[in-house]
Motif scaffolding. Structure first.
Motif, PDB file in Angstrom:
ATOM      1  N   LEU A 184       0.857  -1.177   0.000  1.00 20.93           N
ATOM      2  CA  LEU A 184       0.000   0.000   0.000  1.00 20.93           C
ATOM      3  C   LEU A 184       0.894   1.228   0.000  1.00 20.93           C
ATOM      4  CD1 LEU A 184      -2.879   1.263   0.352  1.00 20.93           C
ATOM      5  CD2 LEU A 184      -2.402   1.264   2.793  1.00 20.93           C
ATOM      6  N   ILE A 185       0.583   2.178  -0.854  1.00 26.48           N
ATOM      7  CA  ILE A 185       1.276   3.458  -0.869  1.00 26.48           C
ATOM      8  C   ILE A 185       0.266   4.498  -0.408  1.00 26.48           C
ATOM      9  CG2 ILE A 185       2.420   5.188  -2.291  1.00 26.48           C
ATOM     10  CD1 ILE A 185       3.324   2.885  -4.143  1.00 26.48           C
ATOM     11  N   LEU A 186       0.625   5.250   0.640  1.00 24.42           N
ATOM     12  CA  LEU A 186      -0.250   6.271   1.221  1.00 24.42           C
ATOM     13  C   LEU A 186       0.429   7.623   1.215  1.00 24.42           C
ATOM     14  CD1 LEU A 186      -1.556   4.698   4.568  1.00 24.42           C
ATOM     15  CD2 LEU A 186      -2.918   5.247   2.569  1.00 24.42           C
ATOM     16  N   ASP A 187      -0.338   8.676   0.912  1.00 29.16           N
ATOM     17  CA  ASP A 187       0.195  10.008   1.142  1.00 29.16           C
ATOM     18  C   ASP A 187      -0.076  10.367   2.599  1.00 29.16           C
ATOM     19  OD1 ASP A 187      -2.548  10.603   1.108  1.00 29.16           O
ATOM     20  OD2 ASP A 187      -2.245  12.528   0.121  1.00 29.16           O
ATOM     21  N   GLY A 188       0.438  11.482   3.069  1.00 27.87           N
ATOM     22  CA  GLY A 188       0.308  11.853   4.480  1.00 27.87           C
ATOM     23  C   GLY A 188      -1.102  12.105   4.950  1.00 27.87           C
ATOM     24  N   THR A 189      -2.007  12.466   4.050  1.00 34.77           N
ATOM     25  CA  THR A 189      -3.388  12.765   4.436  1.00 34.77           C
ATOM     26  C   THR A 189      -4.317  11.572   4.270  1.00 34.77           C
ATOM     27  OG1 THR A 189      -4.012  13.485   2.211  1.00 34.77           O
ATOM     28  CG2 THR A 189      -3.090  15.162   3.690  1.00 34.77           C
ATOM     29  N   GLU A 190      -3.823  10.510   3.663  1.00 42.72           N
ATOM     30  CA  GLU A 190      -4.604   9.309   3.336  1.00 42.72           C
ATOM     31  C   GLU A 190      -5.709   9.601   2.318  1.00 42.72           C
ATOM     32  OE1 GLU A 190      -5.835   7.405   6.991  1.00 42.72           O
ATOM     33  OE2 GLU A 190      -3.758   6.955   7.540  1.00 42.72           O
ATOM     34  N   GLU A 191      -5.549  10.688   1.571  1.00 43.75           N
ATOM     35  CA  GLU A 191      -6.482  10.975   0.475  1.00 43.75           C
ATOM     36  C   GLU A 191      -6.098  10.189  -0.773  1.00 43.75           C
ATOM     37  OE1 GLU A 191      -6.958  15.124  -0.360  1.00 43.75           O
ATOM     38  OE2 GLU A 191      -7.931  15.525   1.552  1.00 43.75           O
ATOM     39  N   ILE A 192      -4.803   9.983  -0.989  1.00 39.44           N
ATOM     40  CA  ILE A 192      -4.321   9.228  -2.145  1.00 39.44           C
ATOM     41  C   ILE A 192      -3.797   7.892  -1.639  1.00 39.44           C
ATOM     42  CG2 ILE A 192      -2.661   9.136  -4.037  1.00 39.44           C
ATOM     43  CD1 ILE A 192      -2.564  12.203  -3.938  1.00 39.44           C
ATOM     44  N   THR A 193      -4.375   6.801  -2.144  1.00 41.97           N
ATOM     45  CA  THR A 193      -3.902   5.468  -1.783  1.00 41.97           C
ATOM     46  C   THR A 193      -3.716   4.652  -3.055  1.00 41.97           C
ATOM     47  OG1 THR A 193      -6.125   4.561  -1.518  1.00 41.97           O
ATOM     48  CG2 THR A 193      -5.098   5.479   0.440  1.00 41.97           C
ATOM     49  N   LEU A 194      -2.678   3.842  -3.064  1.00 41.49           N
ATOM     50  CA  LEU A 194      -2.423   2.932  -4.181  1.00 41.49           C
ATOM     51  C   LEU A 194      -2.186   1.544  -3.601  1.00 41.49           C
ATOM     52  CD1 LEU A 194      -0.481   5.732  -5.075  1.00 41.49           C
ATOM     53  CD2 LEU A 194      -0.966   4.493  -7.146  1.00 41.49           C
ATOM     54  N   THR A 235      -6.437  -7.081  -5.532  1.00 40.54           N
ATOM     55  CA  THR A 235      -7.340  -7.697  -6.514  1.00 40.54           C
ATOM     56  C   THR A 235      -6.881  -7.399  -7.938  1.00 40.54           C
ATOM     57  OG1 THR A 235      -8.794  -5.784  -6.313  1.00 40.54           O
ATOM     58  CG2 THR A 235      -9.339  -7.719  -4.996  1.00 40.54           C
ATOM     59  N   ASP A 236      -6.156  -6.306  -8.124  1.00 42.36           N
ATOM     60  CA  ASP A 236      -5.569  -5.923  -9.408  1.00 42.36           C
ATOM     61  C   ASP A 236      -4.107  -5.575  -9.166  1.00 42.36           C
ATOM     62  OD1 ASP A 236      -7.982  -5.689 -11.333  1.00 42.36           O
ATOM     63  OD2 ASP A 236      -8.633  -4.590  -9.553  1.00 42.36           O
ATOM     64  N   HIS A 237      -3.333  -5.416 -10.233  1.00 42.31           N
ATOM     65  CA  HIS A 237      -1.932  -5.042 -10.053  1.00 42.31           C
ATOM     66  C   HIS A 237      -1.817  -3.689  -9.366  1.00 42.31           C
ATOM     67  CE1 HIS A 237      -1.054  -7.921 -13.532  1.00 42.31           C
ATOM     68  NE2 HIS A 237      -0.561  -8.469 -12.447  1.00 42.31           N
ATOM     69  N   LEU A 238      -2.677  -2.744  -9.773  1.00 38.91           N
ATOM     70  CA  LEU A 238      -2.614  -1.396  -9.209  1.00 38.91           C
ATOM     71  C   LEU A 238      -4.020  -0.848  -9.065  1.00 38.91           C
ATOM     72  CD1 LEU A 238      -0.674   0.929  -8.372  1.00 38.91           C
ATOM     73  CD2 LEU A 238      -0.877   1.768 -10.708  1.00 38.91           C
ATOM     74  N   THR A 239      -4.345  -0.377  -7.878  1.00 40.88           N
ATOM     75  CA  THR A 239      -5.620   0.284  -7.624  1.00 40.88           C
ATOM     76  C   THR A 239      -5.322   1.649  -7.018  1.00 40.88           C
ATOM     77  OG1 THR A 239      -6.735  -1.816  -7.207  1.00 40.88           O
ATOM     78  CG2 THR A 239      -7.849   0.169  -6.433  1.00 40.88           C
ATOM     79  N   LEU A 240      -5.716   2.706  -7.706  1.00 42.67           N
ATOM     80  CA  LEU A 240      -5.536   4.080  -7.239  1.00 42.67           C
ATOM     81  C   LEU A 240      -6.873   4.564  -6.695  1.00 42.67           C
ATOM     82  CD1 LEU A 240      -4.180   6.940  -7.094  1.00 42.67           C
ATOM     83  CD2 LEU A 240      -4.939   7.239  -9.460  1.00 42.67           C
ATOM     84  N   ARG A 241      -6.876   5.090  -5.474  1.00 40.32           N
ATOM     85  CA  ARG A 241      -8.083   5.682  -4.889  1.00 40.32           C
ATOM     86  C   ARG A 241      -7.772   7.097  -4.429  1.00 40.32           C
ATOM     87  NH1 ARG A 241      -8.117   0.707  -2.153  1.00 40.32           N
ATOM     88  NH2 ARG A 241      -9.670  -0.696  -3.001  1.00 40.32           N
ATOM     89  N   ILE A 242      -8.681   8.004  -4.735  1.00 39.49           N
ATOM     90  CA  ILE A 242      -8.584   9.366  -4.226  1.00 39.49           C
ATOM     91  C   ILE A 242      -9.882   9.631  -3.474  1.00 39.49           C
ATOM     92  CG2 ILE A 242      -8.348  11.802  -4.785  1.00 39.49           C
ATOM     93  CD1 ILE A 242      -6.840  10.904  -7.314  1.00 39.49           C
TER      94      ILE A 242
END
Length: 140
Positions: A103-113, A118-125
């Protein structure tokens, strides 16, 4: 991007705007799989390791160019309470953790990868309330 082995216990920025015990948020999600690679559920451990490392370095380079500071968490290195917290916040899918997922997280947890879930890469904003998600600078 730093690789971290434990999570900071903090409220996500999209949770801080609410004064109620119910959180409303807007989320955009983009899922992608890499061509010529088996899906995470079908991949062998060495294939998942290679995919995770390749995606980590690629994503790190892109985020650095955009000035976004993030941290990488290898999910199997986290404690069960930390994994449960990520699931409760909706930052990772509820599926069981297997090796070579990250899991890749930014400091605010608004951007997560998510990598290799379930997939190679899932980007959530994620944004609080009904705010429009307008990360136009994420066109990479």
């Amino acid at each position: 991007m730093k690789i971290k082995t434990s999570l900071p216990f903090q409220m996500s920025s999209w949770m801080l705007s609410s004064r109620n015990p119910v959180y409303l948020y807007s989320r955009v999600e983009l899922r992608r799989n890499l061509a010529d690679n088996p899906l995470p559920e079908q991949a062998k451990p060495n294939q998942k390791e290679r995919i995770m490392q390749d995606l980590f370095w690629t994503v790190d380079e892109i985020l650095r160019k955009m000035g976004i500071t993030c941290h990488l968490y290898v999910l199997s290195d986290l404690s069960p309470p930390e994994v449960q917290l990520l699931k409760k916040k909706g930052l990772i899918s509820p599926a069981e953790i297997t090796p070579w997922e990250a899991l890749i997280l930014d400091g605010t947890e608004e951007i997560t990868l998510e990598i290799n879930r379930t997939d190679h890469l899932t980007l959530r904003i994620t944004k609080p309330g009904f705010q429009a998600v307008s990360y136009t600078h994420l066109r990479a």
